[in-house]
Design a protein around this motif. Structure first.
Motif, mmCIF file in Angstrom:
data_model
loop_
_atom_site.group_PDB
_atom_site.id
_atom_site.type_symbol
_atom_site.label_atom_id
_atom_site.label_comp_id
_atom_site.label_asym_id
_atom_site.label_seq_id
_atom_site.Cartn_x
_atom_site.Cartn_y
_atom_site.Cartn_z
ATOM 1 N N VAL A 107 -4.003 6.680 0.222
ATOM 2 C CA VAL A 107 -3.772 5.388 -0.478
ATOM 3 C C VAL A 107 -4.420 4.594 1.006
ATOM 4 O O VAL A 107 -5.209 3.417 0.467
ATOM 5 C CB VAL A 107 -2.758 5.007 -0.947
ATOM 6 C CG1 VAL A 107 -2.780 3.626 -1.262
ATOM 7 C CG2 VAL A 107 -2.191 5.774 -1.961
ATOM 8 N N ILE A 108 -3.904 4.680 2.146
ATOM 9 C CA ILE A 108 -4.494 4.001 3.288
ATOM 10 C C ILE A 108 -5.088 5.009 4.288
ATOM 11 O O ILE A 108 -4.524 6.236 4.114
ATOM 12 C CB ILE A 108 -3.523 2.960 3.899
ATOM 13 C CG1 ILE A 108 -2.337 3.824 4.455
ATOM 14 C CG2 ILE A 108 -2.855 1.956 2.824
ATOM 15 C CD1 ILE A 108 -1.199 3.093 5.445
ATOM 16 N N GLY A 109 -5.869 4.506 5.024
ATOM 17 C CA GLY A 109 -6.467 5.535 6.087
ATOM 18 C C GLY A 109 -5.833 5.570 7.263
ATOM 19 O O GLY A 109 -4.910 4.591 7.601
ATOM 20 N N ASP A 110 -6.441 6.306 8.233
ATOM 21 C CA ASP A 110 -5.862 6.482 9.542
ATOM 22 C C ASP A 110 -5.831 5.314 10.297
ATOM 23 O O ASP A 110 -4.927 4.923 11.046
ATOM 24 C CB ASP A 110 -6.533 7.605 10.327
ATOM 25 C CG ASP A 110 -6.387 8.936 9.638
ATOM 26 O OD1 ASP A 110 -5.237 8.902 9.000
ATOM 27 O OD2 ASP A 110 -7.069 9.908 9.917
ATOM 28 N N GLU A 111 -6.757 4.314 10.213
ATOM 29 C CA GLU A 111 -6.909 3.243 11.036
ATOM 30 C C GLU A 111 -6.118 2.087 10.748
ATOM 31 O O GLU A 111 -5.380 1.533 11.147
ATOM 32 C CB GLU A 111 -8.265 2.565 10.866
ATOM 33 C CG GLU A 111 -8.809 1.644 12.039
ATOM 34 C CD GLU A 111 -10.213 1.327 11.882
ATOM 35 O OE1 GLU A 111 -10.470 -0.269 11.530
ATOM 36 O OE2 GLU A 111 -10.983 1.953 11.817
ATOM 37 N N GLU A 112 -5.615 2.109 9.294
ATOM 38 C CA GLU A 112 -4.649 1.199 8.845
ATOM 39 C C GLU A 112 -3.237 1.554 9.137
ATOM 40 O O GLU A 112 -2.550 0.872 9.661
ATOM 41 C CB GLU A 112 -4.702 0.943 7.030
ATOM 42 C CG GLU A 112 -5.863 0.231 6.872
ATOM 43 C CD GLU A 112 -7.008 1.287 6.495
ATOM 44 O OE1 GLU A 112 -6.997 2.541 6.699
ATOM 45 O OE2 GLU A 112 -7.865 0.921 5.718
ATOM 46 N N TRP A 113 -2.997 3.011 9.131
ATOM 47 C CA TRP A 113 -1.828 3.403 9.500
ATOM 48 C C TRP A 113 -1.607 3.240 10.999
ATOM 49 O O TRP A 113 -0.258 3.087 11.515
ATOM 50 C CB TRP A 113 -1.805 5.026 9.280
ATOM 51 C CG TRP A 113 -0.528 5.930 9.782
ATOM 52 C CD1 TRP A 113 -0.596 6.891 10.837
ATOM 53 C CD2 TRP A 113 0.824 5.398 9.565
ATOM 54 N NE1 TRP A 113 0.720 7.052 11.267
ATOM 55 C CE2 TRP A 113 1.461 6.455 10.457
ATOM 56 C CE3 TRP A 113 1.517 4.465 8.877
ATOM 57 C CZ2 TRP A 113 3.028 6.310 10.670
ATOM 58 C CZ3 TRP A 113 3.020 4.657 9.037
ATOM 59 C CH2 TRP A 113 3.642 5.334 9.675
ATOM 60 N N ALA A 114 -2.613 3.539 11.904
ATOM 61 C CA ALA A 114 -2.488 3.266 13.134
ATOM 62 C C ALA A 114 -1.728 1.938 13.396
ATOM 63 O O ALA A 114 -0.625 1.827 14.491
ATOM 64 C CB ALA A 114 -3.712 3.257 14.033
ATOM 65 N N ARG A 115 -1.843 1.157 12.820
ATOM 66 C CA ARG A 115 -1.263 -0.456 12.941
ATOM 67 C C ARG A 115 0.335 -0.342 12.591
ATOM 68 O O ARG A 115 1.187 -0.853 13.274
ATOM 69 C CB ARG A 115 -1.913 -1.291 12.100
ATOM 70 C CG ARG A 115 -1.217 -2.762 12.037
ATOM 71 C CD ARG A 115 -2.015 -3.703 11.538
ATOM 72 N NE ARG A 115 -1.396 -5.370 11.579
ATOM 73 C CZ ARG A 115 -1.564 -6.137 10.656
ATOM 74 N NH1 ARG A 115 -2.557 -6.079 9.645
ATOM 75 N NH2 ARG A 115 -0.620 -7.183 10.832
ATOM 76 N N PHE A 116 0.464 0.397 11.517
ATOM 77 C CA PHE A 116 2.035 0.476 11.079
ATOM 78 C C PHE A 116 2.609 1.445 12.200
ATOM 79 O O PHE A 116 3.699 0.954 12.484
ATOM 80 C CB PHE A 116 2.048 1.195 9.613
ATOM 81 C CG PHE A 116 1.597 0.223 8.866
ATOM 82 C CD1 PHE A 116 2.139 -0.947 8.396
ATOM 83 C CD2 PHE A 116 0.433 0.695 7.938
ATOM 84 C CE1 PHE A 116 1.764 -1.709 7.286
ATOM 85 C CE2 PHE A 116 -0.032 -0.419 6.826
ATOM 86 C CZ PHE A 116 0.748 -1.504 6.340
ATOM 87 N N GLU A 117 1.996 2.482 12.597
ATOM 88 C CA GLU A 117 2.818 3.469 13.465
ATOM 89 C C GLU A 117 3.002 2.633 14.842
ATOM 90 O O GLU A 117 4.204 3.178 15.177
ATOM 91 C CB GLU A 117 1.633 4.564 13.808
ATOM 92 C CG GLU A 117 2.178 5.663 14.349
ATOM 93 C CD GLU A 117 1.315 6.996 14.347
ATOM 94 O OE1 GLU A 117 1.776 8.151 13.983
ATOM 95 O OE2 GLU A 117 0.290 6.721 15.120
ATOM 96 N N LYS A 118 2.295 1.712 15.237
ATOM 97 C CA LYS A 118 2.540 1.154 16.588
ATOM 98 C C LYS A 118 3.834 0.245 16.282
ATOM 99 O O LYS A 118 4.744 0.527 17.142
ATOM 100 C CB LYS A 118 1.412 0.140 16.950
ATOM 101 C CG LYS A 118 1.306 -0.132 18.250
ATOM 102 C CD LYS A 118 0.191 -1.346 18.363
ATOM 103 C CE LYS A 118 -0.684 -1.063 19.443
ATOM 104 N NZ LYS A 118 -1.732 -2.023 19.475
ATOM 105 N N GLY A 119 4.007 -0.251 15.178
ATOM 106 C CA GLY A 119 5.233 -0.909 15.074
ATOM 107 C C GLY A 119 6.340 0.089 14.630
ATOM 108 O O GLY A 119 7.460 -0.853 15.019
ATOM 109 N N VAL A 120 6.307 0.947 13.931
ATOM 110 C CA VAL A 120 7.356 1.486 13.670
ATOM 111 C C VAL A 120 7.731 2.337 14.768
ATOM 112 O O VAL A 120 9.026 2.502 14.874
ATOM 113 C CB VAL A 120 7.170 2.548 12.429
ATOM 114 C CG1 VAL A 120 6.225 3.660 12.804
ATOM 115 C CG2 VAL A 120 8.577 3.140 12.089
ATOM 116 N N CYS A 121 6.977 2.695 15.641
ATOM 117 C CA CYS A 121 7.529 3.366 17.018
ATOM 118 C C CYS A 121 8.054 2.483 17.880
ATOM 119 O O CYS A 121 9.136 2.694 18.572
ATOM 120 C CB CYS A 121 6.343 3.944 17.717
ATOM 121 S SG CYS A 121 5.645 5.473 16.904
ATOM 122 N N THR A 122 7.792 1.082 17.796
ATOM 123 C CA THR A 122 8.632 0.135 18.683
ATOM 124 C C THR A 122 9.949 -0.011 18.201
ATOM 125 O O THR A 122 10.791 0.066 18.754
ATOM 126 C CB THR A 122 7.987 -1.140 18.465
ATOM 127 O OG1 THR A 122 6.435 -1.178 19.029
ATOM 128 C CG2 THR A 122 8.763 -2.335 19.517
#
Length: 151
Positions: A107-122
């Motif tokens: 539903v969302i691409g890797d580029e969009e996920w990269a933004r979320f991943e940065k936040g969730v890792c924090t």
């Protein structure tokens, strides 16, 4: 003109019409897929935005968040504040997990996920550092494994 020639031309026109219809449907399907992906991304962003609004609109919750995220010392929180923090963490991880599976489902691409991943890792690293892992106990094993491997 004979009936056979007319029938030939009608068949040809019908086949062209079918081909045009298939092309039209493929274009529409592609547009619907793009719209669905954009809506999926927007919904995930909106969930996180709503979460931030909740934190900003409540001074007590804002202070709890400041101690968790900025100061990274929650030792002075009382019982109800700790509960609020756990619920706050559960909510944000729920939004990030939703985004993770949206990516997994295409539903969302890797580029969009990269933004979320940065936040969730924090949040994941802060939560682990503060020994608040119980607050993320309700995420799926798959999401937890992903976080353990990338964060």
């Amino acid at each position: 003109m004979s009936i056979e020639k007319i029938n030939h031309w009608l068949t040809l026109l019908a086949n062209i019409g079918v081909l045009a219809g298939i092309i039209f449907l493929a274009i529409e399907l592609q547009q619907n897929t793009s719209i669905s992906k954009a809506n999926g991304y927007r919904e995930n962003i909106q969930g996180i935005s709503d979460w931030r609004s909740d934190v900003m609109s409540d001074p007590g919750l804002s202070e709890i968040f400041r101690k968790y995220y900025v100061v990274q010392d929650v030792s002075e929180l009382d019982g109800s504040e700790t509960t609020q923090l756990f619920l706050l963490i559960l909510n944000i991880f729920g939004s990030y997990e939703n985004a993770y599976f949206a990516r997994d489902y295409g539903v969302i691409g890797d580029e969009e996920w990269a933004r979320f991943e940065k936040g969730v890792c924090t949040h994941f690293n802060i939560t682990k550092g503060l020994e608040l892992e119980i607050a993320i106990a309700f995420i799926t094993d798959q999401f937890r494994s992903h976080l353990d491997s990338v964060c």
